[in-house]
Design a protein around this motif. Structure first.
Motif, PDB file in Angstrom:
ATOM      1  N   ASP A 259      21.577  30.406 -13.081  1.00 19.84           N
ATOM      2  CA  ASP A 259      21.828  30.217 -14.528  1.00 19.84           C
ATOM      3  C   ASP A 259      20.603  30.502 -15.374  1.00 19.84           C
ATOM      4  O   ASP A 259      20.209  29.706 -16.232  1.00 19.84           O
ATOM      5  N   THR A 260      19.952  31.610 -15.116  1.00 25.08           N
ATOM      6  CA  THR A 260      18.739  31.891 -15.872  1.00 25.08           C
ATOM      7  C   THR A 260      19.049  32.412 -17.267  1.00 25.08           C
ATOM      8  O   THR A 260      18.201  32.369 -18.140  1.00 25.08           O
TER       9      THR A 260
ATOM     10  N   MET B  50      17.180  26.313  -7.934  1.00 22.72           N
ATOM     11  CA  MET B  50      16.800  25.724  -9.224  1.00 22.72           C
ATOM     12  C   MET B  50      17.905  26.063 -10.202  1.00 22.72           C
ATOM     13  O   MET B  50      18.434  27.177 -10.183  1.00 22.72           O
ATOM     14  N   THR B  51      18.247  25.100 -11.037  1.00 22.33           N
ATOM     15  CA  THR B  51      19.322  25.359 -12.005  1.00 22.33           C
ATOM     16  C   THR B  51      18.867  24.964 -13.403  1.00 22.33           C
ATOM     17  O   THR B  51      18.122  23.995 -13.567  1.00 22.33           O
TER      18      THR B  51
ATOM     19  N   LYS C 111      12.396  28.115 -20.690  1.00 22.74           N
ATOM     20  CA  LYS C 111      13.562  27.570 -20.010  1.00 22.74           C
ATOM     21  C   LYS C 111      13.194  26.274 -19.303  1.00 22.74           C
ATOM     22  O   LYS C 111      12.041  26.041 -18.964  1.00 22.74           O
ATOM     23  N   MET C 112      14.223  25.454 -19.059  1.00 19.03           N
ATOM     24  CA  MET C 112      14.030  24.179 -18.380  1.00 19.03           C
ATOM     25  C   MET C 112      14.942  24.153 -17.147  1.00 19.03           C
ATOM     26  O   MET C 112      16.116  24.512 -17.261  1.00 19.03           O
ATOM     27  N   TYR C 113      14.416  23.769 -16.009  1.00 17.00           N
ATOM     28  CA  TYR C 113      15.198  23.795 -14.773  1.00 17.00           C
ATOM     29  C   TYR C 113      15.138  22.448 -14.059  1.00 17.00           C
ATOM     30  O   TYR C 113      14.197  21.676 -14.237  1.00 17.00           O
ATOM     31  N   HIS C 114      16.155  22.265 -13.213  1.00 17.19           N
ATOM     32  CA  HIS C 114      16.106  21.183 -12.243  1.00 17.19           C
ATOM     33  C   HIS C 114      15.827  21.814 -10.892  1.00 17.19           C
ATOM     34  O   HIS C 114      16.413  22.838 -10.540  1.00 17.19           O
ATOM     35  N   ALA C 115      14.886  21.207 -10.148  1.00 20.17           N
ATOM     36  CA  ALA C 115      14.570  21.737  -8.819  1.00 20.17           C
ATOM     37  C   ALA C 115      14.582  20.602  -7.817  1.00 20.17           C
ATOM     38  O   ALA C 115      14.235  19.464  -8.166  1.00 20.17           O
ATOM     39  N   PRO C 116      14.999  20.876  -6.568  1.00 18.40           N
ATOM     40  CA  PRO C 116      14.979  19.804  -5.558  1.00 18.40           C
ATOM     41  C   PRO C 116      13.549  19.412  -5.210  1.00 18.40           C
ATOM     42  O   PRO C 116      12.626  20.210  -5.344  1.00 18.40           O
ATOM     43  N   CYS C 117      13.391  18.179  -4.769  1.00 27.59           N
ATOM     44  CA  CYS C 117      12.073  17.696  -4.369  1.00 27.59           C
ATOM     45  C   CYS C 117      12.232  17.071  -2.985  1.00 27.59           C
ATOM     46  O   CYS C 117      13.218  16.359  -2.734  1.00 27.59           O
TER      47      CYS C 117
END
Lengths: 149, 308
Positions: B112-113, B198-199, B228-234
């Motif tokens: 979703d970039t 990353m979304t 842009k702002m993303y959510h990424a796994p940690c």
């Protein structure tokens, strides 16, 4: 002092231009020497006579005439100044260059630990979206990226 | 001493005059009726509109590789690099996702970039014209902060044929096209399946991840904006982290914000292995921020110091 001083020495004595010791020696000699006393009186009367003479006015073109006989003097003064100014500027430039080199960004930073590589890879991948990103070089870097343990 | 000073002064003066003269003349120069800024805008536009197939070489951090690039319209692309040891990487953008996968079984996808690039207005200068890869070309220089790009672009299409990137006056990467063929290219959708994509997220979603408002820098270098702002796994928290991407078109910055994280690296300022980025970490309350940027140390520290 047994011998009479020269007329020049007497003139210097009269104007107190001699060293202390010589001034005292001549003074002692004059108190016992009538010849020298007469010479001294003659000198003093000449000086007094000269003092009564009117002081002549300086001619208007005096400095022009003097300056004519001092060629290039301003240039000499300039030469003495400019190289000092240039040397100062050179030193300042050297210091500025030194400071720039010393403060060269990132010159002495430690290499990031392995745990940072995932962040760097993510940053590179996200940066690949920029128009002026060098994607091919980012690809070279990402080819070496290992999965996190 | 006097003579040395005199000669040094003359040499410095002449050098300064030459440099100033070259810069002044090149800054005023126009090629084909376009100024440097107009050329850079043309190159930006070409990155989104021109379709081609290219083969070339890339160099990064003393490692080099061949590359094959298929560039489609709307900025989509598929790029493959292979070095002399057989290490390869495929990366691409299909209009929605950017991704990479290499032979070391590492892959990453950003979903979703949205639109591919930020269009920026860069300051630059024209460095001259030449022929490159059989094409008439123009040489441009763009600089923001510590990052300088020397770009050779096709004079007719605006496509980048070569690029040298310098960071803090040190060359960090180079690419040049050896062959280029302008033709229609179709970039297939990304087939990569990965759990750690990353979304893109909204500020409200980011707040939910962090349990508080996002930390934003109150100071940024001129021209740098949030892209842009993303959510990424940690790896240590199922809630993951929030990633903020900033760019000014030449320099880039990524801030990764994690809540109660114990996997972040030690606090400090580091140089990335590839030498073209600075990595720094700061903790504010229970939020750890790891910044990666192609900026100088002072700018990075000022950005991290301004987080609120």
């Amino acid at each position: 002092m047994k011998q009479c001083p020269t007329i020049n020495k007497l003139a210097e004595y009269q104007t107190e231009a001699l060293a202390n010791r010589e001034q005292q020696a001549i003074h002692q000699h004059i108190t016992n020497c009538t010849v020298c006393q007469r010479e001294l009186q003659a000198l003093e009367s000449t000086v007094q006579l000269l003092a009564t003479l009117p002081v002549p006015a300086l001619p208007d073109n005096l400095w022009a005439g003097v300056a004519q006989h001092l060629p290039n003097n301003p240039r000499i003064a300039f030469r003495q100044r400019w190289w000092k100014a240039l040397a100062g500027a050179g030193v300042a430039a050297g210091i500025a260059i030194g400071l720039l080199v010393m403060h060269a960004p990132n010159a002495r930073l430690p290499i990031a630990p392995a745990s940072a590589s995932a962040y760097v890879a993510d940053h590179a991948l996200l940066s690949s979206q920029d128009t002026f990103a060098d994607r091919a070089s980012i690809g070279v870097m990402l080819a070496l990226q290992r999965s996190e343990p | 001493m006097k003579r040395v000073c005199f000669l040094l002064g003359i040499a410095l003066g002449i050098t300064a005059l030459i440099v100033l003269g070259i810069r002044a003349s090149s800054a005023m120069q126009r090629v084909d009726g376009r100024s440097a800024a107009q050329w850079l805008a043309f190159v930006e536009e070409a990155g989104q509109t021109v379709s081609y197939h290219a083969v070339g070489k890339a160099w990064e951090n003393n490692k080099s590789a061949q590359f094959i690039l298929d560039q489609g319209r709307a900025g989509q692309y598929l790029l493959q690099t292979t070095d002399a040891q057989g290490k390869s990487c495929t990366m691409g953008y299909d209009g929605q996702r950017i991704w990479y996968a290499n032979k070391l079984h590492t892959s990453k996808m950003v979903a979703d970039t949205g639109p591919s690039a930020i269009l920026v207005h860069l300051a630059g200068r024209i460095a001259g014209t030449c022929r490159y890869a059989g094409r008439p070309a123009i040489r441009l220089v763009a600089q923001n902060g510590n990052t300088r790009k020397e770009i050779t672009a096709d004079r007719q299409t605006g496509v980048i044929l070569a690029m040298n990137t310098y960071f803090s006056r040190r060359r960090v990467s180079e690419m040049h096209v050896e062959q280029i063929a302008y033709r229609d290219v179709v970039v297939n959708p990304c087939s990569l399946h990965t759990d750690d994509a990353m979304t893109a997220i909204t500020p409200a979603q980011a707040r939910a991840v962090l349990g508080r408002n996002i930390l934003h820098p109150t100071w940024l270098p001129a021209g740098m904006t949030l892209a842009k702002m993303y959510h990424a796994p940690c790896c240590c928290d199922t809630r993951g982290m929030v990633v903020l991407r900033y760019s000014d078109g030449v320099s880039t910055l990524t801030l990764s914000e994690m809540r109660d994280c114990n996997c972040a690296m030690c606090a400090g300022c580091y140089q990335a292995n590839n030498g073209d980025a600075i990595v720094e970490t700061r903790t504010i309350g229970n939020i750890t921020v790891t910044a990666v940027g192609t900026l100088d140390v002072n700018a990075m520290r000022r950005i991290l110091g301004s987080l609120q």
